[in-house]
Design an enzyme around this catalytic site. Structure first.
Site, mmCIF file in Angstrom:
data_model
loop_
_atom_site.group_PDB
_atom_site.id
_atom_site.type_symbol
_atom_site.label_atom_id
_atom_site.label_comp_id
_atom_site.label_asym_id
_atom_site.label_seq_id
_atom_site.Cartn_x
_atom_site.Cartn_y
_atom_site.Cartn_z
ATOM 1 C CE LYS A 61 63.907 -11.958 -49.733
ATOM 2 N NZ LYS A 61 63.106 -11.984 -50.935
ATOM 3 C CB SER A 68 69.055 -21.379 -51.670
ATOM 4 O OG SER A 68 69.806 -20.579 -52.537
ATOM 5 C CB THR A 120 73.116 -20.344 -52.198
ATOM 6 O OG1 THR A 120 74.320 -19.685 -51.888
ATOM 7 C CG2 THR A 120 72.458 -20.772 -50.910
ATOM 8 C CE1 TYR A 130 68.859 -17.306 -47.127
ATOM 9 C CE2 TYR A 130 70.266 -17.692 -49.037
ATOM 10 C CZ TYR A 130 69.022 -17.731 -48.430
ATOM 11 O OH TYR A 130 67.945 -18.219 -49.130
ATOM 12 C CE LYS A 147 67.218 -20.677 -47.062
ATOM 13 N NZ LYS A 147 65.900 -20.847 -46.478
ATOM 14 C CG ASN A 160 68.887 -16.452 -59.408
ATOM 15 O OD1 ASN A 160 69.453 -17.540 -59.307
ATOM 16 N ND2 ASN A 160 69.481 -15.332 -59.070
ATOM 17 C CG ASN A 164 70.498 -7.045 -50.893
ATOM 18 O OD1 ASN A 164 71.324 -6.167 -50.685
ATOM 19 N ND2 ASN A 164 69.641 -7.454 -49.983
ATOM 20 C CG LEU A 213 69.501 -8.209 -62.415
ATOM 21 C CD1 LEU A 213 70.401 -6.970 -62.519
ATOM 22 C CD2 LEU A 213 69.997 -9.290 -63.385
ATOM 23 N NE ARG A 265 73.819 -15.710 -60.088
ATOM 24 C CZ ARG A 265 75.091 -15.542 -60.441
ATOM 25 N NH1 ARG A 265 75.535 -15.999 -61.618
ATOM 26 N NH2 ARG A 265 75.938 -14.936 -59.630
#
Ligand code: NAD
Ligand code: WQD
Length: 331
Positions: free
Chosen positions: A85, A125, A127, A149, A153, A179, A198, A200, A231
């Protein structure tokens, strides 16, 4: 139900296993411990005090090994979390990402077909939406993502969609997570990144603990409330419960749901909430934007609410509090 959870020793998987066990389901975890540790198993048992749990240390993309497990266990459902991930790493090692993330999905789908599994839930995700204007809705067309990545997905989603057409008796559900942050309230399980985080939230908790000197905020010139990235943070326990809701309520052959809160929070808002709730100052510097980052990403969370009768209950305060309790307990 008897549920096979691939990647069940990981961050989201372990929280989902806890929810499944607490509702009386039987769980079979398959994880190769690539990004998790064996002690998670005891922690799950300590939290739930339930023993209806089996663990296989195995690679979910290995057809022979997985066939034996499916044959022996005869599960009703598969929840598929196993995969790599790390977005940045996927740019450096694309083949490793395509191989693992696609092969695990195809192996598990193919065995689910062979053993007539009723429900298949896949960790997708937000994303996959690429760069589009939030709130992001399930009906939006998917766009190119900035990294391998994200493409794994999108490809997995496509594979499962095609697969669903020939498997009309199976309920296949794609869950697009926003998130996930926070941890179980026991402080026993949570997100434990290897090396420099990676994401936050784990970076913030490591700064709070003194492991890192300060946080680097990636840009304050976005078109957002305070210039920092926005986010949709979701407590991992709410996210885990979203899987149960999908297992119980997603009744069609092919389903897609966003799992998010529907609320956007900026980096600075998250930092300040952490400071207020936990009484710890988080020193930070504003630095350049991180390549590939988007300004604003949050969900239209109405479809899951309407069809799965699921919504987030825990607040940003709960998320930062629980994340910190977990970090404090570590090591
Ligand atoms: P994680 O790394 O904590 O958990 C994944 C687990 O899968 C790990 O325990 C790892 O050891 C295992 N695994 C990896 N490859 C495997 C293989 N071939 N065979 C068996 N086990 C394997 O990650 P997570 O945060 O819990 O994410 C779970 C899933 O949700 C992943 O598919 C991830 O892409 C997806 N997702 C995560 C986020 C997030 O922000 N954490 C957001 C959206 C989607
Ligand atoms: C959140 C915000 C950063 C770290 C990634 C993946 C995504 C999904 C979730 C799996 C952004 C800022 C971050 C730091 C910062 N994973 N930030 N300093 O980028 O939304 O999503 O994880 O599917 O695919 O891309 O999450 O936690 O990395 O960043 O300022 O040290 O915090 O710029 O605005 P992101 P994140």
């Amino acid at each position: 139900m008897k549920v096979l959870v691939s990647g069940g020793m990981g961050y989201i998987g372990s929280h989902t296993v806890v929810e499944l066990l607490e509702l009386g389901h039987e769980v079979v975890i398959v994880d190769n411990l690539y990004n998790s540790q064996i002690d998670v198993l005891d922690k799950i048992k300590t939290i739930t005090k339930i023993n209806k749990l089996k663990f296989y240390e195995a690679d979910c993309s290995n057809m022979n090994i997985m066939d034996n497990i499916f044959n022996k266990e005869q599960v009703d459902a598969v929840i598929h979390f196993a995969g790599y991930k790390a977005v940045g790493e996927s740019v450096l090692k694309p083949l490793m990402y395509y191989q693992n993330n696609l092969n695990t999905t195809m192996t598990l789908a193919s065995l689910s077909e062979k053993y007539k599994v009723k429900h298949f839930i896949f960790s997708s995700s937000a994303t996959v939406y690429g760069d589009q204007v939030s709130p992001l809705h399930e009906l939006m067309e998917l766009k190119v993502t900035t990294n391998p990545y994200g493409e794994t997905k999108k490809m997995s989603e496509r594979i499962l969609k095609d697969f669903s057409r020939n498997n009309k008796d199976m309920n296949i559900t794609l869950l697009r997570y926003f998130n996930p942050i926070g941890a179980h309230k026991s402080g026993l399980i949570g997100e434990k990144p290897q090396g420099i985080p990676n994401n936050l939230m784990p970076y913030v908790t490591q700064v709070a603990k003194g492991i890192r000197e300060k946080l680097f905020v990636f840009g304050n010139d976005y078109d957002t409330v305070d210039g920092t990235g926005v986010r949709d943070y979701i407590h991992v326990v709410d996210l885990a419960k979203g899987h149960i809701a999908a297992l119980m309520n997603a009744k069609s052959n092919f389903n897609i749901y966003n799992l998010g809160s529907g609320v956007g929070t900026s980096v600075l808002e998250l930092i300040h909430t952490f400071e207020r709730v936990n009484g710890i100052k988080i020193p930070y510097d504003i630095v350049e934007r991180r390549p590939g980052d988007l300004a604003t990403v949050y969900a239209d969370a109405s479809k899951a609410k309407k069809e799965l009768h699921w919504g987030t209950k825990l607040t940003l305060e709960d998320m930062v509090k629980d994340a910190w309790v977990f970090e404090k307990n570590l090591r």
